[in-house]
Design a protein around this motif. Structure first.
Motif, PDB file in Angstrom:
ATOM      1  N   LEU A  56      23.145 -81.328 -26.142  1.00  0.00           N
ATOM      2  CA  LEU A  56      22.977 -82.635 -25.512  1.00  0.00           C
ATOM      3  C   LEU A  56      23.431 -83.757 -26.442  1.00  0.00           C
ATOM      4  O   LEU A  56      23.841 -84.821 -26.004  1.00  0.00           O
ATOM      5  N   PHE A  57      23.333 -83.497 -27.740  1.00  0.00           N
ATOM      6  CA  PHE A  57      23.749 -84.500 -28.712  1.00  0.00           C
ATOM      7  C   PHE A  57      25.141 -84.186 -29.251  1.00  0.00           C
ATOM      8  O   PHE A  57      25.597 -84.816 -30.191  1.00  0.00           O
ATOM      9  N   GLY A  58      25.768 -83.165 -28.696  1.00  0.00           N
ATOM     10  CA  GLY A  58      27.088 -82.772 -29.160  1.00  0.00           C
ATOM     11  C   GLY A  58      27.074 -82.227 -30.576  1.00  0.00           C
ATOM     12  O   GLY A  58      28.048 -82.355 -31.312  1.00  0.00           O
ATOM     13  N   SER A  59      25.962 -81.608 -30.964  1.00  0.00           N
ATOM     14  CA  SER A  59      25.866 -81.066 -32.323  1.00  0.00           C
ATOM     15  C   SER A  59      25.848 -79.547 -32.299  1.00  0.00           C
ATOM     16  O   SER A  59      25.675 -78.945 -31.250  1.00  0.00           O
ATOM     17  N   ARG A  60      25.998 -78.963 -33.456  1.00  0.00           N
ATOM     18  CA  ARG A  60      25.913 -77.504 -33.552  1.00  0.00           C
ATOM     19  C   ARG A  60      24.447 -77.090 -33.397  1.00  0.00           C
ATOM     20  O   ARG A  60      23.538 -77.907 -33.557  1.00  0.00           O
ATOM     21  N   PRO A  61      24.200 -75.816 -33.060  1.00  0.00           N
ATOM     22  CA  PRO A  61      22.823 -75.359 -32.826  1.00  0.00           C
ATOM     23  C   PRO A  61      21.899 -75.684 -33.994  1.00  0.00           C
ATOM     24  O   PRO A  61      22.328 -75.679 -35.144  1.00  0.00           O
ATOM     25  N   LEU A  62      20.650 -75.958 -33.682  1.00  0.00           N
ATOM     26  CA  LEU A  62      19.680 -76.309 -34.709  1.00  0.00           C
ATOM     27  C   LEU A  62      19.347 -75.097 -35.563  1.00  0.00           C
ATOM     28  O   LEU A  62      19.360 -73.968 -35.083  1.00  0.00           O
ATOM     29  N   GLN A  67      18.996 -81.341 -39.327  1.00  0.00           N
ATOM     30  CA  GLN A  67      20.311 -81.966 -39.190  1.00  0.00           C
ATOM     31  C   GLN A  67      20.194 -83.253 -38.395  1.00  0.00           C
ATOM     32  O   GLN A  67      19.319 -83.406 -37.546  1.00  0.00           O
ATOM     33  N   GLN A  68      21.098 -84.178 -38.713  1.00  0.00           N
ATOM     34  CA  GLN A  68      21.096 -85.475 -38.050  1.00  0.00           C
ATOM     35  C   GLN A  68      21.749 -85.308 -36.676  1.00  0.00           C
ATOM     36  O   GLN A  68      22.868 -84.838 -36.565  1.00  0.00           O
ATOM     37  N   LEU A  69      21.028 -85.678 -35.616  1.00  0.00           N
ATOM     38  CA  LEU A  69      21.578 -85.534 -34.262  1.00  0.00           C
ATOM     39  C   LEU A  69      22.126 -86.856 -33.755  1.00  0.00           C
ATOM     40  O   LEU A  69      23.053 -86.901 -32.947  1.00  0.00           O
ATOM     41  N   ALA A  70      21.526 -87.942 -34.205  1.00  0.00           N
ATOM     42  CA  ALA A  70      21.932 -89.288 -33.815  1.00  0.00           C
ATOM     43  C   ALA A  70      21.303 -90.192 -34.857  1.00  0.00           C
ATOM     44  O   ALA A  70      20.437 -89.740 -35.615  1.00  0.00           O
TER      45      ALA A  70
END
Lengths: 343, 396
Positions: A56-62, A67-70
């Motif tokens: 949803l944040f366009g990031s790699r899996p947690l 990790q910084q998501l936004a």
């Protein structure tokens, strides 16, 4: 947006709980964004990851590293294995911890002691709460029926273990879960018959059995308000189109009429279900709109975050249950910041 | 072969219905069994439905942990109704099953069971123990009581245990299993194997061995770890565990055998898998994952049932809609009407794409689309309606 402060300040931890398919993960993200928009730092916690939260944040899996998501939003995962490893480390078993897990001893004991995994994960959340890792900690609880077990485990373990380290773990977790100034549960449901019935049961159970405190409940995927289309038939639409000189083809008129009848019927049913939920649970309700885009993306999350803020403001202003408040999402404050970045 | 859902039901003794929660799996499962009953079969639906929706639908306050027959007067009107009012599809389907050529006279029976995981586990312990005293020791053990509750994979395992029990009774021609809404849809398939692995694990064997033997045979390293563990989780817990496994002495072999038999039933050619999904992305992803895993175990998804699909109502393009919106600007009602249509059309179109992608991926021979009904299913009439949609209207 000043009057959402009391919501965000009431408890640091918000555990988002709901059955599969209600959009729990989307709601988790929306809550995080709504909090971040007030300038607060937010920690998202995903349990035994699988959800598409990072997408949803366009990031790699947690992972179990933050990790910084936004801006202002960090995310991490807590797995029971990592929690166990950490727990063993904390109890002076750094040396054998890895071996315990590799040999399967940890696994057998964890299987033989059901609830151990959940308890350790909850313990980790408690630590994060006590360490104040962020202003707001949003936990995406496990899906399906497991969420109930997850929330009830500390109390059960407290009752089952008479003495020993597990009991003190359980006691400390229960202390957090039962304290509304530390932790609240955000129940999520859909405006449909079965999910509402389940939510009514669950809300009661969560309060009485798990001892948790409920925040306003979220009714997700509420259809837009189409009451203007009530009683519109193909004939009345034809008349209107002729009057406006549009010359719409019959095919379009028919499709419009069918779709209107469908949407009006669903809207009425949703209305009734939301009213039933409000009446039976006495909870404040916040409605979030259905996102029509196939995949909810970052702008969809922003939209939901604003709808959430508007809904919380509405529950703050009037202590009454404004079930229909969020029905028309387009009524959400149009001046609300939608660029997603906190200032 | 005519790839119809009817054929899947006809050639299967067991139909396992999988999917994530919240997609109407329980209703679909009940509708499948109901259809079997109308075709003259003795059909039972095994459900795991904590909200007891199915019980309400079937006119029961509660469903017991044993098959209970549904009052024929509740569902037989449907039989009369569909043999008269009747699309040709339904009539054709009836002709397939020899015994139901005079539908109505040869109706089967319709049964339902709601899984009670704890009661099932208790029964299993009683039936597998060597004597009542052993059973009581286990049933009273704290760890057992935690284990048999709603925690962990117990529900999945007990669903399979119940399936095995019903299958062995040979009382039914068709068993439809509504699987628990697992985080991983395959948990229930792996549950018996998981118990096997658990029972075979050296640590478990250590714990289950008779006390003196276990001291002698104890692998020192393992004992060290266990002692360390007891420092962490509390000696009491480990003692409980030792007592628990001790109580199981002599029963593991029986459990292992049973788990293997359950696996054999699941893998039999009489068993079919159906996937129920909503047309939404998350549910589709789960279904895709499930299909892949199932293929790894040598099984195949026989059919995909897509529930709550929004119907397409027009071929209008997005450009045309944009123009329609512009021209209707002056009339709020017309504008709202075209806005509304355009929104749902866009949703319906995306759903179509998602579904065709899934069907291609799974290689399922049967796809059934159930439209999103204006009103939800929760009475017998709508269950009949669902059954008809499944077998007549909705097939593509």
């Amino acid at each position: 947006m000043t009057d959402t402060n009391s919501f965000w300040e009431q408890s640091r931890v918000l555990i988002v709980a709901g059955k599969g398919g209600v959009g729990k993960t989307t709601v988790t993200a929306a809550l995080a964004v709504a909090a971040a928009k007030t300038g607060r730092s937010v920690q998202i916690v995903e349990i035994e990851g699988k959800s598409g939260l990072s997408r949803l944040f366009g990031s790699r899996p947690l992972s179990d590293i933050d990790q910084q998501l936004a801006p202002n939003i960090r995310g991490r995962q807590i797995t029971s294995l990592a929690a166990l490893l950490e727990y063993l480390n904390d109890h002076g078993m750094r040396r054998v911890a890895k071996r315990m897990i590799r040999s399967g001893v940890a696994d057998v004991v964890a299987t033989a002691v059901p609830g151990l995994r959940d308890l350790l994960v909850m313990g980790k959340i408690r630590q994060m709460q006590e360490a104040r890792v962020a202003d707001v900690i949003v936990v995406d609880a496990p899906a399906a029926g497991h969420a109930l077990a997850f929330l009830a485990t500390p109390r059960r373990m407290e009752q089952a273990a008479r003495v020993g380290p597990l009991r003190s773990q359980a006691e400390r977790a229960v202390a957090m879960l039962e304290d509304p100034s530390r932790c609240r549960v955000v129940p999520v449901t859909l405006p449909e018959h079965t999910p509402v019935s389940e939510m009514i049961q669950t809300a009661e159970w969560l309060t009485s059995q798990a001892g948790v405190v409920l925040a306003p409940a979220i009714v997700n995927m509420v259809n837009p308000d189409v009451s203007i289309l009530a009683d519109q038939s193909a004939a009345s639409l034809t008349t209107a189109a002729d009057r406006a000189g549009l010359g719409w083809p019959e095919e379009l008129i028919d499709a419009c009429a069918q779709s209107a009848a469908f949407a009006v019927a669903r809207g009425e049913q949703q209305h009734a279900e939301i009213a039933r939920l409000a009446k039976e649970t006495q909870l404040d309700l916040v409605s979030l709109p259905l996102i029509f885009e196939a995949e909810v993306d970052r702008s969809g999350i922003d939209h939901l975050a604003d709808a959430f803020t508007a809904g919380i403001q509405a529950t703050d202003r009037s202590a009454t249950h404004t079930a229909a408040t969020g029905l028309d999402a387009t009524n959400a404050d149009p001046t609300a910041n939608s660029n997603g970045g906190p200032r | 072969m005519n790839p119809r859902l009817t054929n899947v039901i006809e050639r299967s003794k067991i139909v396992i219905v999988c999917g994530t929660g919240g997609v109407g799996k329980t209703t679909v499962s009940a509708a499948l069994a109901l259809h079997g009953a109308t075709q003259g079969l003795n059909a039972v639906v095994v459900t795991i439905d904590p909200a007891r929706r199915l019980a309400h639908t079937l006119g029961l306050d509660n469903l017991p942990n044993r098959p209970q027959q549904i009052d024929p007067s509740l569902w037989q009107p449907h039989l009369a109704h569909s043999s008269q009012g009747a699309s040709d599809d339904v009539a054709a389907a009836s002709a397939h099953t020899d015994s139901s050529s005079t539908a109505g006279a040869t109706a089967g029976t319709f049964w339902a069971l709601q899984l009670d995981a704890k009661a099932t586990f208790d029964d299993l312990i009683r039936s597998q123990s060597e004597n009542p005293a052993q059973a009581e020791r286990i049933l009273a053990n704290q760890i057992y009581r935690n284990l048999s509750g709603a925690l962990g994979g117990t529900q999945e395992y007990m669903a399979m245990e119940k399936l095995y029990e019903i299958e062995s009774s040979q009382q039914f021609d068709l068993i439809v299993v509504d699987t628990p809404p697992s985080r991983h849809a395959l948990d229930f398939l792996e549950a018996p194997g998981r118990l096997n692995r658990f029972l075979e694990h050296p640590v478990t064997r250590l714990l289950t061995a008779p006390t003196r033997l276990y001291l002698r045979a104890a692998n020192r390293a393992m004992m060290g770890l266990l002692r360390a563990m007891s420092r962490v989780v509390g000696a009491e817990v480990v003692e409980d565990a030792v007592a628990f496994f001790g109580a199981f002495e002599g029963m593991e072999a029986g459990f292992r055998q049973r788990a293997s038999r359950i696996e054999a039933v699941i893998n039999s050619s009489d068993t079919s898998f159906l996937v129920v999904t909503s047309p939404r992305q998350d549910s589709i992803e789960e279904a895709r994952f499930f299909g892949r895993r199932l293929r790894e175990t040598g099984q195949k998804v026989a059919g995909v049932i897509v529930n709550r699909v929004h119907p397409r109502r027009t071929d209008r393009t997005a450009e045309q809609f944009a123009a329609d919106k512009e021209t209707s600007e002056t009339d709020p009602t017309l504008r709202a009407a075209v806005d509304n249509l355009a929104r749902w059309e866009a949703l319906a179109a995306r759903e179509q794409d998602q579904v065709s992608g899934l069907v291609a991926d799974l290689g399922a021979t049967v796809t059934v689309m159930i439209p999103q009904f204006g009103r939800e299913i929760y009475d017998m009439a709508s269950l009949n309606h669902m059954s008809e949609s499944l077998f007549a209207g909705g097939e593509k």
